[in-house]
Design a protein around this motif. Structure first.
Motif, PDB file in Angstrom:
ATOM      1  N   HIS A  10       2.401  14.499  -4.207  1.00 38.73           N
ATOM      2  CA  HIS A  10       1.860  13.292  -4.840  1.00 38.73           C
ATOM      3  C   HIS A  10       0.493  12.981  -4.235  1.00 38.73           C
ATOM      4  O   HIS A  10       0.191  13.401  -3.114  1.00 38.73           O
ATOM      5  N   GLN A  11      -0.307  12.235  -4.998  1.00 38.53           N
ATOM      6  CA  GLN A  11      -1.573  11.751  -4.461  1.00 38.53           C
ATOM      7  C   GLN A  11      -1.971  10.464  -5.177  1.00 38.53           C
ATOM      8  O   GLN A  11      -1.587  10.229  -6.320  1.00 38.53           O
ATOM      9  N   TRP A  12      -2.748   9.645  -4.462  1.00 36.46           N
ATOM     10  CA  TRP A  12      -3.293   8.407  -5.011  1.00 36.46           C
ATOM     11  C   TRP A  12      -4.541   8.761  -5.811  1.00 36.46           C
ATOM     12  O   TRP A  12      -5.400   9.501  -5.334  1.00 36.46           O
ATOM     13  N   VAL A  13      -4.648   8.246  -7.034  1.00 36.23           N
ATOM     14  CA  VAL A  13      -5.768   8.549  -7.908  1.00 36.23           C
ATOM     15  C   VAL A  13      -6.230   7.276  -8.630  1.00 36.23           C
ATOM     16  O   VAL A  13      -5.526   6.271  -8.648  1.00 36.23           O
ATOM     17  N   PHE A  14      -7.415   7.363  -9.240  1.00 28.47           N
ATOM     18  CA  PHE A  14      -7.892   6.303 -10.114  1.00 28.47           C
ATOM     19  C   PHE A  14      -7.155   6.407 -11.445  1.00 28.47           C
ATOM     20  O   PHE A  14      -6.721   7.490 -11.846  1.00 28.47           O
ATOM     21  N   THR A  15      -7.047   5.313 -12.163  1.00 28.49           N
ATOM     22  CA  THR A  15      -6.404   5.317 -13.481  1.00 28.49           C
ATOM     23  C   THR A  15      -7.043   6.364 -14.390  1.00 28.49           C
ATOM     24  O   THR A  15      -6.352   7.045 -15.146  1.00 28.49           O
ATOM     25  N   GLY A  68      -6.695  -2.025  -7.232  1.00 28.77           N
ATOM     26  CA  GLY A  68      -8.099  -1.660  -7.108  1.00 28.77           C
ATOM     27  C   GLY A  68      -8.268  -0.270  -6.534  1.00 28.77           C
ATOM     28  O   GLY A  68      -7.479   0.184  -5.720  1.00 28.77           O
ATOM     29  N   GLY A  69      -9.267   0.431  -7.015  1.00 27.58           N
ATOM     30  CA  GLY A  69      -9.540   1.769  -6.509  1.00 27.58           C
ATOM     31  C   GLY A  69      -8.454   2.749  -6.911  1.00 27.58           C
ATOM     32  O   GLY A  69      -7.958   2.733  -8.034  1.00 27.58           O
ATOM     33  N   GLY A 119       0.767  -1.235   0.000  1.00 28.40           N
ATOM     34  CA  GLY A 119       0.000   0.000   0.000  1.00 28.40           C
ATOM     35  C   GLY A 119       0.799   1.287   0.000  1.00 28.40           C
ATOM     36  O   GLY A 119       0.245   2.355   0.213  1.00 28.40           O
ATOM     37  N   TYR A 120       2.108   1.220  -0.254  1.00 29.59           N
ATOM     38  CA  TYR A 120       2.965   2.404  -0.141  1.00 29.59           C
ATOM     39  C   TYR A 120       3.428   2.958  -1.481  1.00 29.59           C
ATOM     40  O   TYR A 120       3.580   2.240  -2.451  1.00 29.59           O
ATOM     41  N   VAL A 121       3.702   4.266  -1.466  1.00 29.17           N
ATOM     42  CA  VAL A 121       4.484   4.935  -2.497  1.00 29.17           C
ATOM     43  C   VAL A 121       5.803   5.276  -1.811  1.00 29.17           C
ATOM     44  O   VAL A 121       5.817   5.648  -0.629  1.00 29.17           O
ATOM     45  N   ARG A 122       6.924   5.109  -2.520  1.00 30.50           N
ATOM     46  CA  ARG A 122       8.249   5.361  -1.947  1.00 30.50           C
ATOM     47  C   ARG A 122       9.087   6.188  -2.920  1.00 30.50           C
ATOM     48  O   ARG A 122       8.845   6.161  -4.121  1.00 30.50           O
ATOM     49  N   ALA A 123      10.111   6.860  -2.357  1.00 33.28           N
ATOM     50  CA  ALA A 123      11.008   7.659  -3.195  1.00 33.28           C
ATOM     51  C   ALA A 123      12.427   7.614  -2.643  1.00 33.28           C
ATOM     52  O   ALA A 123      12.624   7.542  -1.426  1.00 33.28           O
ATOM     53  N   TRP A 124      13.409   7.662  -3.557  1.00 38.93           N
ATOM     54  CA  TRP A 124      14.835   7.700  -3.223  1.00 38.93           C
ATOM     55  C   TRP A 124      15.486   8.851  -3.978  1.00 38.93           C
ATOM     56  O   TRP A 124      15.037   9.215  -5.062  1.00 38.93           O
ATOM     57  N   ASP A 125      16.582   9.354  -3.453  1.00 33.37           N
ATOM     58  CA  ASP A 125      17.278  10.437  -4.145  1.00 33.37           C
ATOM     59  C   ASP A 125      18.267   9.935  -5.180  1.00 33.37           C
ATOM     60  O   ASP A 125      18.805  10.715  -5.950  1.00 33.37           O
ATOM     61  N   GLY A 126      18.519   8.649  -5.238  1.00 35.44           N
ATOM     62  CA  GLY A 126      19.412   8.072  -6.233  1.00 35.44           C
ATOM     63  C   GLY A 126      18.646   7.263  -7.261  1.00 35.44           C
ATOM     64  O   GLY A 126      17.478   6.903  -7.063  1.00 35.44           O
ATOM     65  N   TYR A 127      19.293   6.999  -8.386  1.00 39.75           N
ATOM     66  CA  TYR A 127      18.696   6.146  -9.403  1.00 39.75           C
ATOM     67  C   TYR A 127      18.637   4.716  -8.895  1.00 39.75           C
ATOM     68  O   TYR A 127      19.414   4.316  -8.024  1.00 39.75           O
ATOM     69  N   ASP A 128      17.733   3.934  -9.443  1.00 38.32           N
ATOM     70  CA  ASP A 128      17.569   2.517  -9.122  1.00 38.32           C
ATOM     71  C   ASP A 128      17.323   2.291  -7.630  1.00 38.32           C
ATOM     72  O   ASP A 128      17.897   1.391  -7.027  1.00 38.32           O
TER      73      ASP A 128
END
Length: 157
Positions: A144-149, A96-97, A46-55
């Protein structure tokens, strides 16, 4: 002959002593999260994640199951110095959702966007993607936000 045997035994013990740390190093757990997107993939959580480096490497900026309208402020899952630093992102949300993450160039969900579908898993190099405004996504995400397709017309790859 006895001195030679003792010297050989001491040399053998020394060799075993040197080999022990190397063996222990190989027994270490797999690469920690944040070292390669494949290794960082946690499965659906259920998470979105981010890093400051590639890969998915470098500094782990954070992760959340919610939205964050301002990565530069002092509240929410992404704060202060996280703003404009992401070079790779991951969507390990549930299917879903609202299972698509829309990333925006400016705070308040403004300035153009690009979306990451749940099935894409991650983007390991944001410099290969642009917002709807044409601006590079690398080191420029501010919300950022969670949205429908159906809420997206542009998707990262």
């Amino acid at each position: 002959m006895r001195k030679f045997t003792m010297a050989l035994a001491a040399l053998g013990l020394a060799a075993v002593g040197l080999a022990a740390p190397a063996t222990a190093a190989h027994a270490a757990p797999a690469a920690p999260a944040g070292v390669g997107c494949d290794n960082a993939w946690p499965g659906s959580d259920g998470y979105v994640r981010a890093w400051d480096g590639y890969d998915c490497s470098g500094t782990y900026l954070g992760g959340t199951q919610g939205d964050d309208s301002n990565w530069a402020d002092g509240s929410g899952p992404f704060t202060g110095s996280d703003n404009d630093r992401a070079s790779s992102v991951m969507n390990s949300g549930y299917y879903g959702g609202e299972d698509v993450v829309a990333f925006y160039r400016h705070a308040g969900y403004a300035g153009g966007y690009n979306c990451l579908k749940r099935g894409e898993l991650y983007v390991d190099n944001l410099s290969l993607n642009t917002y709807t405004t044409g601006y590079s996504m690398n080191n420029s995400i501010s919300s950022h936000q969670w949205v429908f397709t159906s809420g997206c017309s542009r998707f990262m790859s």
